[in-house]
Design an enzyme around this catalytic site. Sequence first.
Site, PDB file in Angstrom:
ATOM      1  N   LYS A 212       0.564  -0.886  -0.149  1.00  0.00           N
ATOM      2  CA  LYS A 212      -0.024  -0.238  -0.209  1.00  0.00           C
ATOM      3  C   LYS A 212       0.976   1.555   0.397  1.00  0.00           C
ATOM      4  O   LYS A 212       1.472   2.122   1.015  1.00  0.00           O
ATOM      5  CB  LYS A 212      -0.803   0.381   0.930  1.00  0.00           C
ATOM      6  CG  LYS A 212      -2.369   1.121   0.894  1.00  0.00           C
ATOM      7  CD  LYS A 212      -2.930   1.923   2.433  1.00  0.00           C
ATOM      8  CE  LYS A 212      -2.050   2.893   2.530  1.00  0.00           C
ATOM      9  NZ  LYS A 212      -2.225   3.764   2.174  1.00  0.00           N
ATOM     10  N   GLY A 265       6.915   5.565   8.168  1.00  0.00           N
ATOM     11  CA  GLY A 265       6.196   6.065   7.164  1.00  0.00           C
ATOM     12  C   GLY A 265       5.993   7.118   9.701  1.00  0.00           C
ATOM     13  O   GLY A 265       7.270   7.221  10.040  1.00  0.00           O
ATOM     14  N   SER A 266       5.221   7.704   9.923  1.00  0.00           N
ATOM     15  CA  SER A 266       4.892   8.197  11.454  1.00  0.00           C
ATOM     16  C   SER A 266       5.271   7.662  12.211  1.00  0.00           C
ATOM     17  O   SER A 266       4.568   6.390  12.683  1.00  0.00           O
ATOM     18  CB  SER A 266       4.375   9.478  10.679  1.00  0.00           C
ATOM     19  OG  SER A 266       3.168   8.733  10.835  1.00  0.00           O
ATOM     20  N   THR A 267       5.628   7.923  13.882  1.00  0.00           N
ATOM     21  CA  THR A 267       5.318   7.583  15.080  1.00  0.00           C
ATOM     22  C   THR A 267       4.114   6.444  15.475  1.00  0.00           C
ATOM     23  O   THR A 267       3.945   4.905  15.568  1.00  0.00           O
ATOM     24  CB  THR A 267       6.605   7.735  15.451  1.00  0.00           C
ATOM     25  OG1 THR A 267       7.982   8.073  14.933  1.00  0.00           O
ATOM     26  CG2 THR A 267       6.535   6.982  17.245  1.00  0.00           C
ATOM     27  N   VAL A 269       1.590   6.007  14.330  1.00  0.00           N
ATOM     28  CA  VAL A 269       1.101   5.617  12.849  1.00  0.00           C
ATOM     29  C   VAL A 269       1.490   3.879  13.511  1.00  0.00           C
ATOM     30  O   VAL A 269       0.238   3.462  13.415  1.00  0.00           O
ATOM     31  CB  VAL A 269       0.897   5.623  10.754  1.00  0.00           C
ATOM     32  CG1 VAL A 269       0.765   4.034  10.277  1.00  0.00           C
ATOM     33  CG2 VAL A 269      -0.230   7.011  10.657  1.00  0.00           C
ATOM     34  N   GLU A 293      10.158   1.862  10.133  1.00  0.00           N
ATOM     35  CA  GLU A 293      10.748   3.339  10.694  1.00  0.00           C
ATOM     36  C   GLU A 293      10.609   4.011  10.285  1.00  0.00           C
ATOM     37  O   GLU A 293       9.410   4.360   9.666  1.00  0.00           O
ATOM     38  CB  GLU A 293      12.058   3.029   9.215  1.00  0.00           C
ATOM     39  CG  GLU A 293      13.326   1.971   9.130  1.00  0.00           C
ATOM     40  CD  GLU A 293      13.630   1.936  10.720  1.00  0.00           C
ATOM     41  OE1 GLU A 293      13.703   2.913  10.774  1.00  0.00           O
ATOM     42  OE2 GLU A 293      14.092   0.990  10.438  1.00  0.00           O
ATOM     43  N   CYS A 327      12.688  12.330   6.648  1.00  0.00           N
ATOM     44  CA  CYS A 327      12.651  11.715   8.381  1.00  0.00           C
ATOM     45  C   CYS A 327      14.247  11.607   8.655  1.00  0.00           C
ATOM     46  O   CYS A 327      14.065  12.241  10.142  1.00  0.00           O
ATOM     47  CB  CYS A 327      12.871  10.353   8.291  1.00  0.00           C
ATOM     48  SG  CYS A 327      14.034   9.026   7.064  1.00  0.00           S
ATOM     49  N   GLU A 425       8.155  16.631  15.960  1.00  0.00           N
ATOM     50  CA  GLU A 425       8.455  15.959  14.214  1.00  0.00           C
ATOM     51  C   GLU A 425       7.181  17.333  13.439  1.00  0.00           C
ATOM     52  O   GLU A 425       6.283  17.405  13.786  1.00  0.00           O
ATOM     53  CB  GLU A 425       8.754  15.029  13.819  1.00  0.00           C
ATOM     54  CG  GLU A 425       9.251  14.344  12.729  1.00  0.00           C
ATOM     55  CD  GLU A 425       8.439  13.314  12.198  1.00  0.00           C
ATOM     56  OE1 GLU A 425       7.530  13.005  12.249  1.00  0.00           O
ATOM     57  OE2 GLU A 425       9.870  12.723  11.281  1.00  0.00           O
TER      58      GLU A 425
HETATM   59  P1  NAD Z   1       2.507   8.581   7.640  1.00  0.00           P
HETATM   60  O1  NAD Z   1       2.348   8.075   8.943  1.00  0.00           O
HETATM   61  O2  NAD Z   1       1.485   9.643   6.889  1.00  0.00           O
HETATM   62  O3  NAD Z   1       1.782   7.796   6.296  1.00  0.00           O
HETATM   63  C1  NAD Z   1       2.979   6.363   6.180  1.00  0.00           C
HETATM   64  C2  NAD Z   1       2.157   5.576   5.597  1.00  0.00           C
HETATM   65  O4  NAD Z   1       1.142   5.192   6.142  1.00  0.00           O
HETATM   66  C3  NAD Z   1       1.430   5.801   4.301  1.00  0.00           C
HETATM   67  O5  NAD Z   1       1.572   4.721   3.039  1.00  0.00           O
HETATM   68  C4  NAD Z   1      -0.398   6.035   4.696  1.00  0.00           C
HETATM   69  O6  NAD Z   1      -1.310   5.835   3.811  1.00  0.00           O
HETATM   70  C5  NAD Z   1      -0.348   5.740   5.679  1.00  0.00           C
HETATM   71  N1  NAD Z   1      -0.772   4.999   6.715  1.00  0.00           N
HETATM   72  C6  NAD Z   1      -1.840   6.443   7.445  1.00  0.00           C
HETATM   73  N2  NAD Z   1      -2.493   6.129   8.702  1.00  0.00           N
HETATM   74  C7  NAD Z   1      -2.051   4.949   8.207  1.00  0.00           C
HETATM   75  C8  NAD Z   1      -3.224   4.171   9.345  1.00  0.00           C
HETATM   76  N3  NAD Z   1      -3.585   4.880  10.134  1.00  0.00           N
HETATM   77  N4  NAD Z   1      -3.107   3.200   9.396  1.00  0.00           N
HETATM   78  C9  NAD Z   1      -2.242   2.234   8.659  1.00  0.00           C
HETATM   79  N5  NAD Z   1      -1.953   2.449   7.572  1.00  0.00           N
HETATM   80  C10 NAD Z   1      -1.628   4.503   7.738  1.00  0.00           C
HETATM   81  O7  NAD Z   1       3.994   9.323   6.514  1.00  0.00           O
HETATM   82  P2  NAD Z   1       4.259  10.072   5.276  1.00  0.00           P
HETATM   83  O8  NAD Z   1       3.890  11.308   5.217  1.00  0.00           O
HETATM   84  O9  NAD Z   1       3.849   9.178   4.053  1.00  0.00           O
HETATM   85  O10 NAD Z   1       5.801   9.888   5.878  1.00  0.00           O
HETATM   86  C11 NAD Z   1       6.636  10.938   6.573  1.00  0.00           C
HETATM   87  C12 NAD Z   1       6.426  10.557   7.508  1.00  0.00           C
HETATM   88  O11 NAD Z   1       7.335   9.406   7.840  1.00  0.00           O
HETATM   89  C13 NAD Z   1       7.466  11.141   9.377  1.00  0.00           C
HETATM   90  O12 NAD Z   1       7.362  10.842  10.189  1.00  0.00           O
HETATM   91  C14 NAD Z   1       8.529  10.399   8.515  1.00  0.00           C
HETATM   92  O13 NAD Z   1      10.239  10.628   9.432  1.00  0.00           O
HETATM   93  C15 NAD Z   1       8.528   9.507   8.409  1.00  0.00           C
HETATM   94  N6  NAD Z   1       9.980   8.733   7.827  1.00  0.00           N
HETATM   95  C16 NAD Z   1      10.608   8.006   7.827  1.00  0.00           C
HETATM   96  C17 NAD Z   1      11.881   6.835   7.438  1.00  0.00           C
HETATM   97  C18 NAD Z   1      12.396   6.120   8.296  1.00  0.00           C
HETATM   98  O14 NAD Z   1      13.639   5.732   7.250  1.00  0.00           O
HETATM   99  N7  NAD Z   1      12.480   6.319   9.372  1.00  0.00           N
HETATM  100  C19 NAD Z   1      12.026   7.402   5.891  1.00  0.00           C
HETATM  101  C20 NAD Z   1      10.889   8.465   5.705  1.00  0.00           C
HETATM  102  C21 NAD Z   1       9.745   8.704   5.720  1.00  0.00           C
END
Ligand code: NAD
Length: 542
Positions: A212, A265-267, A269, A293, A327, A425
């Site tokens: 996804k 993605g974000s922490t 979530v 991550e 990130c 963040e």
């Molecule tokens: P996000 O958490 O909004 O979304 C990430 C993914 O999760 C997307 O596919 C989104 O549709 C999905 N998602 C959102 N809500 C969800 C839920 N309730 N249940 C299941 N899936 C859900 O993050 P973003 O805005 O796409 O990316 C930015 C975040 O990702 C920042 O916090 C950044 O620090 C982090 N990030 C971390 C790394 C790392 O390697 N540590 C790398 C890239 C991004």
Amino acid sequence: MGKGFFQVPAAINEPVKSYAPGTSEREEVLATYASMYNSTIDIPLYINGEEIKTGDTAVMTPPHDHQHVLGTYHKAEKQHIEKAIETALEARKKWANLNWEERAAVFLKAAELIAGPYRSKINAATMLAQSKNIFQAEIDAACEFIDFLRFNVEFMTKIYEDQPDSTSDIWNRLEYRPLEGFVYAITPFNFTAISGNLPASAALMGNTVVWKPSDSQIYSAKVIVDIFKEAGVPDGVINVVYGDPLMITDTVLASPDFAGIHFTGSTHVFKDIWAKIGANIHTYKTYPRIVGETGGKDFIIAHPSANPKQVATGISRGAFEFQGQKCSAASRAYIPKSIWGAVEKQVLEDIKSFKMGSPEDMSNFITAVIHERSFDNLVSYIEKAKKDTDATIIAGGNYDKSKGYFIEPTVIVTKDPKYTTMCTELFGPVITIYVYDDKDWKTTLQLVDETSDYALTGAIFSTDRYAINEATEALQNSAGNFYINDKPTGAVVGQQPFGGARASGTNDKAGSYLNLLRWVSPRTIKETFLSPSNYRYPFLGK
Ligand code: NAD
């Protein structure tokens, strides 16, 4: 292994092209950008190689030009997710049993397709979908993605080569089985490379995947789907679904065959997903692998011995490239009073020279932030800083969403080292700086360690070896990727394995063998050549 101990091509990092004026790559990517901008696309779900159009669609627009429609994508219903799971399980029967070199060939071919015929397309798509300038697109969508694919193949062979000792009469073997079930990949908007790597790394190790992508990255994810298809990923091995993340995730996590999640993605979530997995634990046939991550609040700390220009460049690049939406982006900095004047002067000069606008104009260093939600969130922090007495905005602070989601690179200086933007963040072009008294170096190190829940990246600038050593020790748990005299962004696959701990993730280090180990469940095979035929041990004798 089929009929030979095959060696894979040695992995090398893909050279970054310059896109300087007059180069053929610049002309090619601009022509591709224009042609993609001027046409529209309708993106289906991909389940078992079938293109599924549900009719429930959403539009895709560039963040820097949000009234311009690039196309639509189709949203899945619950039945499509169930079909994707079923398909992945069916495809696993053949894919998991295929010789490893066949899987390696598929992903090595994908790397070459990106390096050659798809390079301008994947870069242009990333410029359009995520508003990356060409350099940011090139180091992500082309180079990092290629590196992930090439290096992971090499890491896979290293893992397979790692075998236990045997004796002349007993042969011990480790078989690196894929997980029993399917893997769920959830990817973020900000790196096309991560988007491709999360499903590909699990698939390389013999798993089948339900993937996804982020709603804000579907446009460039579609190019990845095309590349995987042309590279020969068989139908059903990577199934791609879009739509309501909650519904999709809840459906996936309800399956008894759910065997692992590869998330970036974000922490918050990720923590919610982990809690759901915990609540469902009695449902699963196997303990799922949980790899995530997540967020960061990445720091730069300068020692009084640091070179101010180097510190300033670390801030200008580390905080503002790709509008701070990495990130790893520097978002809090601790600068000693004695060099602050020089650092400040250089940072302000740098920011003044940044141009902001569409990535199509290659003189723009800064482009737009990803979407309105992010824009509004960043604006709320900027407006708060304008009012708060313990914060001063010394650069930027303006924004405009009339055409695209543009936010000026913003520097906040605070007197309170625990000011909200030092801890939270924001994920945008905003850095907060705390100027400390030179004599407080040691306590400031402690402050850096204690201020945030995250521990992703961090940098120390100093010319004093004792200070570097002291910071390296004091900040041991504050960052999974620690930089000495460099900005805290830009990890390269095969060189700086990437990932953080604490609230930043499970630290399984993307771009290293450590990550691939999470996608296998080793089976030990002991074969005895001369099997005992009498249970009595010698000690039982008289
Ligand atoms: P996000 O958490 O909004 O979304 C990430 C993914 O999760 C997307 O596919 C989104 O549709 C999905 N998602 C959102 N809500 C969800 C839920 N309730 N249940 C299941 N899936 C859900 O993050 P973003 O805005 O796409 O990316 C930015 C975040 O990702 C920042 O916090 C950044 O620090 C982090 N990030 C971390 C790394 C790392 O390697 N540590 C790398 C890239 C991004």
